[in-house]
Design a protein around this motif. Structure first.
Motif, PDB file in Angstrom:
ATOM      1  N   GLY A 124      10.526  86.520  38.614  1.00 31.49           N
ATOM      2  CA  GLY A 124      10.331  85.477  37.534  1.00 31.49           C
ATOM      3  C   GLY A 124       8.874  85.132  37.309  1.00 31.49           C
ATOM      4  O   GLY A 124       8.054  85.310  38.008  1.00 31.49           O
ATOM      5  N   GLY A 125       8.822  84.654  35.888  1.00 34.19           N
ATOM      6  CA  GLY A 125       7.435  84.270  35.641  1.00 34.19           C
ATOM      7  C   GLY A 125       6.617  85.375  35.098  1.00 34.19           C
ATOM      8  O   GLY A 125       6.934  86.564  34.958  1.00 34.19           O
ATOM      9  N   THR A 126       5.527  85.250  34.822  1.00 32.59           N
ATOM     10  CA  THR A 126       4.603  86.039  34.190  1.00 32.59           C
ATOM     11  C   THR A 126       4.112  87.204  35.212  1.00 32.59           C
ATOM     12  O   THR A 126       3.582  86.899  36.355  1.00 32.59           O
ATOM     13  CB  THR A 126       3.390  85.482  33.221  1.00 32.59           C
ATOM     14  OG1 THR A 126       3.916  84.444  32.546  1.00 32.59           O
ATOM     15  CG2 THR A 126       2.478  86.665  32.732  1.00 32.59           C
ATOM     16  N   GLY A 147       5.195  87.578  39.178  1.00 30.73           N
ATOM     17  CA  GLY A 147       6.440  88.205  39.497  1.00 30.73           C
ATOM     18  C   GLY A 147       6.233  89.674  39.899  1.00 30.73           C
ATOM     19  O   GLY A 147       5.267  90.198  40.328  1.00 30.73           O
ATOM     20  N   PRO A 149      12.249  86.057  31.601  1.00 27.75           N
ATOM     21  CA  PRO A 149      12.087  84.629  31.705  1.00 27.75           C
ATOM     22  C   PRO A 149      12.795  83.910  30.857  1.00 27.75           C
ATOM     23  O   PRO A 149      13.799  84.448  30.017  1.00 27.75           O
ATOM     24  CB  PRO A 149      10.704  84.303  31.046  1.00 27.75           C
ATOM     25  CG  PRO A 149      10.300  85.574  30.173  1.00 27.75           C
ATOM     26  CD  PRO A 149      11.354  86.682  31.025  1.00 27.75           C
ATOM     27  N   GLU A 184       9.201  93.920  30.418  1.00 24.56           N
ATOM     28  CA  GLU A 184       8.775  92.616  29.782  1.00 24.56           C
ATOM     29  C   GLU A 184       7.348  92.281  29.954  1.00 24.56           C
ATOM     30  O   GLU A 184       6.851  91.736  29.143  1.00 24.56           O
ATOM     31  CB  GLU A 184       9.331  91.653  30.896  1.00 24.56           C
ATOM     32  CG  GLU A 184       9.625  90.171  30.254  1.00 24.56           C
ATOM     33  CD  GLU A 184       8.353  89.260  30.785  1.00 24.56           C
ATOM     34  OE1 GLU A 184       7.907  88.354  29.978  1.00 24.56           O
ATOM     35  OE2 GLU A 184       7.598  89.713  31.791  1.00 24.56           O
TER      36      GLU A 184
END
Length: 432
Positions: free
Chosen positions: A19-21, A39, A90, A371
């Protein structure tokens, strides 16, 4: 009906958080320091210029189209792919995930791809099988859209289509390089006469040529006791190496005299000449065949230390059983580090209350790369083929402009109890 491609269970590097950038390295060739907000996968280098596809190839916006079998016999696998892909997105912001059912067939995959691309989706992750990927590839190419497929069939690789499963070629390349470094450069191979076996054969031939080694002596076997026995006897060249000595021993014993028995005993102390190869790649991936080989190989005097046994990544699942056969102690194979999968497995189980199947990590990586690409200028080949690649669920991987994928696999040795990692996967593929 298409079936999932056979492959080793994938694992998530435990040092990376989900998760996260996703982190971007400061310069090519360096592994970034990943902060608590990072991530996986993480981009290791700024986008490079592809060699085989235009730098701008691929859409720069749109949702991520996930193709998975949500109906039919493969539906449980498809749901796991969806579950894993969702973990890479996210909670808010970024592209959406457009999930479409392929039904597990090439026709269904083609229909789903056409619908998603007509809706404006910018990149395809999936489908699951080689046949589905072959059906989707021309549709994606016509639309100028890149594909991160889940299959491990390297033959589907093409500019704009990357198979993310661990391919036979990746496994062979890594373990043969380690063997060559140890001086094991005279190679033979004992392979099943199947599609998988012939993929291994092609990879072995390509890698020995790349390493400048003599062409490998490749023998295929039919399943079953007789077929395996005949193949080992043929491969070993035992008729020339040892049969003459065995005949002498038998003639001496048949005399039935003290002198004959003494001569037979003396002959038994003579060593059979070693085979013409010092490394043997064994393509067996089932316990029954390996158990048969544990008897046949020593019988025909093909065994350590004269011969180093090598094998495919699926040996990771068989290593504890193989360790019960002394002849396989020290056998080597290349695979992802299983200890690195803890983070992903825990995250998946926490979210869904189930242990993820092996293929789930590939879907997670594909979704996370997509992503990431969305935040780096779009789903273009220039982003996806960053020279140093990404750190993903199985270690470092790099996507090349021709569709091939390089992986930083570890090498393991079969040992009593549990396999031992003898060569860790590289932290960087050092792409130019």
């Amino acid at each position: 009906m298409s079936r999932p491609d056979s492959r080793l269970g994938l694992s998530l590097r435990s040092s990376l958080l989900l998760g996260g950038t996703l982190a971007l390295a400061g310069c090519a060739g360096q592994v970034p320091y990943l902060s608590s907000g990072a991530g996986a996968p993480a981009l290791l280098a700024p986008p490079g210029v592809p060699q085989a596809a235009p730098s701008g190839y691929g859409r720069t916006g749109g949702n991520v189209l996930l193709l998975a079998p949500l109906t039919g016999s493969l539906a449980p696998v498809g749901q796991a792919l969806v579950n894993a892909a969702k973990l890479a997105f996210p909670a808010s912001g970024g592209p959406g995930l457009d999930i479409r059912d392929t039904g597990g067939t090439p026709e269904g995959a083609a229909t789903a791809a056409q619908a998603g691309l007509a809706a404006g989706d910018g990149i395809i992750i999936g489908p699951l099988t080689s046949g589905e990927t072959q059906a989707v590839a021309p549709i994606a190419k016509a639309a100028g859209v890149n594909v991160l497929a889940f299959t491990n069939d390297g033959s589907v690789a093409a500019p704009g289509v990357w198979p993310l499963g661990i391919t036979p070629s990746q496994q062979v390349e890594r373990v043969l390089q380690v063997a060559a470094d140890a001086g094991r450069t005279q190679l033979a191979a004992l392979l099943p006469d199947t599609e998988f076996g012939h993929h291994l054969s092609d990879a072995i031939s390509a890698e020995t040529s790349k390493l400048g080694e003599p062409a490998a002596q490749i023998t295929f076997y039919e399943p079953g006791f007789t077929g395996v026995n005949q193949a080992v006897e043929q491969l070993s060249d035992f008729a020339d190496r040892g049969q003459g000595l065995m005949n002498q021993i038998k003639r001496a014993e048949d005399l039935g005299t003290a002198a004959g028995r003494a001569k037979a005993a003396a002959l038994k102390h003579q060593q059979v000449p070693p085979p013409s190869f010092n490394a043997l790649f064994i393509g067996a991936t089932d316990a029954n065949t390996l158990a048969e080989l544990a008897n046949f190989l020593p019988y025909y005097d093909v065994s350590p230390p004269q011969v180093q046994f090598l094998g495919p990544a699926l040996w990771a699942n068989l290593a504890p059983q193989m360790a019960n056969q002394s002849v396989f102690i020290g056998a080597m194979y290349a695979a992802a580090d299983p200890a690195a999968g803890t983070a992903f497995a825990n995250k998946y189980q926490s979210a869904y209350g189930a242990v993820p199947p092996a293929i789930a990590e590939v879907a997670f990586d594909a979704a996370a790369i997509a992503e990431l690409a969305a935040g780096q200028g779009g789903y273009t080949s220039s982003v996806l083929t960053a020279p140093a690649g990404f750190t993903g669920a199985d270690g470092v991987l790099a996507l090349h402009p021709d569709g091939t994928v390089s992986r930083g696999l570890a090498v393991f040795s079969v040992e009593p109890g549990q396999p031992v990692m003898t060569s860790p996967g590289p932290a960087n593929l050092n792409q130019p």
